[in-house]
Scaffold this motif. Sequence first.
Motif, PDB file in Angstrom:
ATOM      1  N   ILE A   5       0.825  -1.234   0.065  1.00 56.99           N
ATOM      2  CA  ILE A   5      -0.069   0.009   0.082  1.00 56.99           C
ATOM      3  C   ILE A   5       0.744   1.419  -0.057  1.00 56.99           C
ATOM      4  O   ILE A   5       0.594   2.308  -0.751  1.00 56.99           O
ATOM      5  CB  ILE A   5      -0.877  -0.040   1.125  1.00 56.99           C
ATOM      6  N   GLN A   6       1.861   1.177   0.845  1.00 59.15           N
ATOM      7  CA  GLN A   6       2.743   2.409   0.834  1.00 59.15           C
ATOM      8  C   GLN A   6       3.399   2.585  -0.430  1.00 59.15           C
ATOM      9  O   GLN A   6       3.315   3.866  -0.920  1.00 59.15           O
ATOM     10  CB  GLN A   6       3.937   2.170   2.073  1.00 59.15           C
ATOM     11  N   ALA A   7       3.975   1.716  -1.061  1.00 53.83           N
ATOM     12  CA  ALA A   7       4.699   1.686  -2.288  1.00 53.83           C
ATOM     13  C   ALA A   7       3.551   2.306  -3.441  1.00 53.83           C
ATOM     14  O   ALA A   7       3.873   3.239  -4.185  1.00 53.83           O
ATOM     15  CB  ALA A   7       5.284   0.338  -2.846  1.00 53.83           C
ATOM     16  N   ALA A   8       2.239   1.884  -3.425  1.00 54.18           N
ATOM     17  CA  ALA A   8       1.506   2.170  -4.564  1.00 54.18           C
ATOM     18  C   ALA A   8       1.097   3.561  -4.048  1.00 54.18           C
ATOM     19  O   ALA A   8       0.855   4.320  -5.085  1.00 54.18           O
ATOM     20  CB  ALA A   8      -0.011   1.164  -4.220  1.00 54.18           C
ATOM     21  N   TYR A   9       0.911   4.152  -2.856  1.00 48.47           N
ATOM     22  CA  TYR A   9       0.434   5.517  -2.519  1.00 48.47           C
ATOM     23  C   TYR A   9       1.723   6.319  -2.943  1.00 48.47           C
ATOM     24  O   TYR A   9       1.290   7.215  -3.618  1.00 48.47           O
ATOM     25  CB  TYR A   9       0.266   5.645  -1.045  1.00 48.47           C
ATOM     26  N   ASN A  10       3.017   6.044  -2.840  1.00 52.27           N
ATOM     27  CA  ASN A  10       4.000   6.868  -3.145  1.00 52.27           C
ATOM     28  C   ASN A  10       4.098   6.965  -4.683  1.00 52.27           C
ATOM     29  O   ASN A  10       4.170   8.168  -5.133  1.00 52.27           O
ATOM     30  CB  ASN A  10       5.301   6.261  -2.615  1.00 52.27           C
ATOM     31  N   GLU A  11       3.893   5.965  -5.176  1.00 54.27           N
ATOM     32  CA  GLU A  11       3.828   5.920  -6.960  1.00 54.27           C
ATOM     33  C   GLU A  11       2.507   6.872  -7.568  1.00 54.27           C
ATOM     34  O   GLU A  11       2.828   7.679  -8.264  1.00 54.27           O
ATOM     35  CB  GLU A  11       3.953   4.675  -7.447  1.00 54.27           C
ATOM     36  N   PHE A  12       1.576   6.497  -6.891  1.00 55.63           N
ATOM     37  CA  PHE A  12       0.268   7.209  -7.230  1.00 55.63           C
ATOM     38  C   PHE A  12       0.415   8.637  -6.906  1.00 55.63           C
ATOM     39  O   PHE A  12       0.185   9.493  -7.985  1.00 55.63           O
ATOM     40  CB  PHE A  12      -1.000   6.769  -6.350  1.00 55.63           C
ATOM     41  N   LEU A  13       0.769   9.101  -5.742  1.00 57.67           N
ATOM     42  CA  LEU A  13       1.046  10.476  -5.347  1.00 57.67           C
ATOM     43  C   LEU A  13       1.871  11.132  -6.304  1.00 57.67           C
ATOM     44  O   LEU A  13       1.697  12.196  -6.702  1.00 57.67           O
ATOM     45  CB  LEU A  13       1.360  10.683  -4.085  1.00 57.67           C
ATOM     46  N   GLY A  14       3.261  10.586  -6.743  1.00 58.49           N
ATOM     47  CA  GLY A  14       3.890  11.189  -7.586  1.00 58.49           C
ATOM     48  C   GLY A  14       3.517  11.252  -9.022  1.00 58.49           C
ATOM     49  O   GLY A  14       3.836  12.410  -9.325  1.00 58.49           O
ATOM     50  N   LEU A  15       2.695  10.285  -9.373  1.00 59.66           N
ATOM     51  CA  LEU A  15       1.909  10.338 -10.800  1.00 59.66           C
ATOM     52  C   LEU A  15       0.794  11.491 -11.017  1.00 59.66           C
ATOM     53  O   LEU A  15       0.729  12.308 -11.854  1.00 59.66           O
ATOM     54  CB  LEU A  15       1.709   9.024 -11.068  1.00 59.66           C
ATOM     55  N   LEU A  16       0.322  11.597  -9.611  1.00 59.92           N
ATOM     56  CA  LEU A  16      -0.814  12.630  -9.611  1.00 59.92           C
ATOM     57  C   LEU A  16      -0.140  13.966  -9.622  1.00 59.92           C
ATOM     58  O   LEU A  16      -0.818  14.870 -10.510  1.00 59.92           O
ATOM     59  CB  LEU A  16      -1.515  12.407  -8.265  1.00 59.92           C
ATOM     60  N   ARG A  17       0.985  14.125  -8.842  1.00 59.15           N
ATOM     61  CA  ARG A  17       1.477  15.542  -9.026  1.00 59.15           C
ATOM     62  C   ARG A  17       2.199  15.685 -10.489  1.00 59.15           C
ATOM     63  O   ARG A  17       2.280  17.008 -10.724  1.00 59.15           O
ATOM     64  CB  ARG A  17       2.535  15.708  -7.879  1.00 59.15           C
TER      65      ARG A  17
END
Length: 881
Positions: free
Chosen positions: A562-574
Amino acid sequence: MASAEHDYQYFIQWLHRPDGGVSEDARRFGRLVLDNFEGVSATTRNRSQRSTHLVGLARRQFPAIDAGQPQLGAIAGGAGWRWQRLSHLSLGPFRGFRNVEDFDLARRIVLFYGPNGSGKTSLCEALEFALLGAVDEGAQKRIDAAQYLRNIHEDRFAPPQLAAFDARGQRVVVQADADAYRFCFIEKNRIDSFSRIAAKPAGQKTELIAALFGMDNFNEFVGQFNESIDAQLALVPTQGQELARRRQAIAHDTEMLAGEAANVAAFDQAEREYAEAFQAGLTYIQLQQMVGSADAPGRLQVLTEVLNQPAPALYSVRQQDLLEAFQAADVANDLVEEISAQLVLQQDDAAYQDLYAAVLKLQAQSPDHCPACETAIAGEPHVHTDPFIKATQGLEQLRELTLLKQRHHAAVDQRRVASDALQAYFANFAQRIGASVDSEHEVFRYVANPGVQPGTTWWKTGYNPVAGGVSLSQRTVDYARQLEERDAATRQSLEERAQLIAERDRLSEARIALAEHATRRRQVSDAIAQARQRVDVFEAQNADLIAAVVQEQTHIAAETRIQAAYNEFLGLLRLYRSELPGTLMAGLNNFAMELYNEFNVRDAVEDKLAALHLPVTGDGRIELSFQGAPDLRVDALQVLSEGHVRCLGLAILLAKASNIQAPTVIFDDAINAIDHEHRQGIREALFESERFANTQIIVTCHSNEFIKDIQNHVDHTQWVSYTFRHHTGDHHPRVLRDLPPQAYLVNARAAVDRGDHRGALQPSRQALEMLANKIWRWLGRCDLGVISVKLAGVGDQPSLRNLCDGIRSRLNGANTFEHVDKQPLLDALGQVVGIPEQNFLWQYLNKGTHEEQDRDDFDEGQVERLVALLEGMNALRLRNR
């Protein structure tokens, strides 16, 4: 404009682009947020509220979420333009409209005028709902759509009905499509926000583009994600840490077991390398077999047994050496005998030589007298011959005899040396073969005692034949040859023995190395066995904790995922948010710059733009260059005034709408966001230029003068106007449709048509004033704006007549100026204000605007002629060169 949820849906599409390289888990997290968008958007980053909410959702839903692209329907489809122009709107009850109202939108320009609170915003929101499917204002205020859009007096709302004309002129119902129509709207609030953000410090301008394009909701939504969700996840392995602490006691054992395979491989490799280094192609087992053991003897044992036998001895006697010794003795003896024979022949001379030598020895004792007779050498009496001279001369004559004697002495010495050497050889020979005077064999006895007598030719005795006719010396030489042959065989045997010794020594060294290697391997094996036993005991004693750690690892793996998915997701969203400016601004630089310059038509040439550089990232700057310094690139928001910033924002939005070929552009009170100084340029760029000739423009505005100017400068067949007034008690806006227009020439023509000649002259004069200013500005664009005008006094404005004369004179004097509208203008101006100065048309313009008693009627033909001339002038396009 579009809601944050819609923009987020577009981000979901971006996540699933084929070349994006996005992991499935990042897409899952994006889908998690999409499926729970309302709840997520209601949270903020304050006190990690959003992170806490997202972690709770992820723990329950994340593993089961489909990573495939979701079906989002038409809301993010961007189907494109299915119509050419809006034709009709029906709304109500809806927001401020209590009852149903119908609006004809079929003209190219639709004008809605009214004071604040009269219903203009409700009208625009109806268009927004019909085109986009949602109203952004309600989403910003987090009010349910049904609640926000209802008319409070009817307590309900009906979806507005919007129709349009397609490419074939057929009426079609407009279906909401936020992607396709989002940039059709230009709102006052967005331009206001753009100017306010422009006034902020540089570090706070990241929302600039989002605010301008109505994406500030999405920008705010993205900004509320926490930098990390680590604090909300169980990422610390407490059980694992306890187990690790306990494992420290067997850390060395664990490390040894982990390295067991490596140790075995290292030993095997060392064995292979040692065997290969000992002999190419030899295996370690073969080497062990060669070294052998007590139970299985090998090559080493064989070599040891062989080499334990005594090595054969060398006689080191050579036949040639003996022969050379005999020959040297013989040669030396022959030389002595030869010289001795010569001395025998010169025995007399030898006696005289001795005599002469004796005389000369006595010269020192009796230099003046003869040593024999003592007669004086000189005087009376004296010797007949001087004995000393005679002795000297005699010795000189006997010099060769002296040399012969010297040679004889040397030859004797040489013979002695040769004799000694031969004697030494015999002694060495005897020692080598163990000969003695008591030996059984005669040759041995001879070698042991060859009859040496110093100063004699003792060796020649051995030359005498003995029994059998062969001398002892010859038999000795033959025996030396035999011994030499034996030595040759012995040397070959010794060489072979040396090779065996080297082989034995190498195998002995290998035996030691193999033993040491076996010892090390055994020690390591014993240590590993002991370590395994201790580890097994530890595993048994900590079985419960180990099981708990396994479960904990599974849980942490899920949390880490979940942590890795969130970090990648947030980076892509930004990243997506940062790339939005580049996407939205693509291809707008030149067009926006041209619009900005047209809006600021009254600015000095050097203050107009030479280049405009719109940002490609969220934190990028809007940069520009002025025509006065085209090579100097500056930050637009630092150098432009607020009014110019607002013009820039409007130019960017219009450029975007034009770039996507929007068939309709809707201005929601946007003109009122611009100061009066720039409205003329905006009006000319929007309504009088060719840029937007094929674009439908819908305007809501509370500036009556702006509406009036549009009606006067645009052909009345292209526009329709509605006036909104406040309600009179029924809580429904008053919509006035048939009010007289504010277009001067339209009113003048209507007055002529109804026979009101005086009523036609006043708007005609106003129309000429408008046309004179329009023509003057046109001359300015054609580099002919400098005209000579008579003024009545200091501070006075040019009179209309003087201004018209100045324009006509400027056109007449511009001999090199060629333009299709030049001559029609001169003809019309000549008829209106020409010679004589007080012609009927000019008199009508003056007198028709003032009230006079007992005035004669105006000539209908002259009034018709005047209005027709002005209509002709107004019809001229007045393009640039």
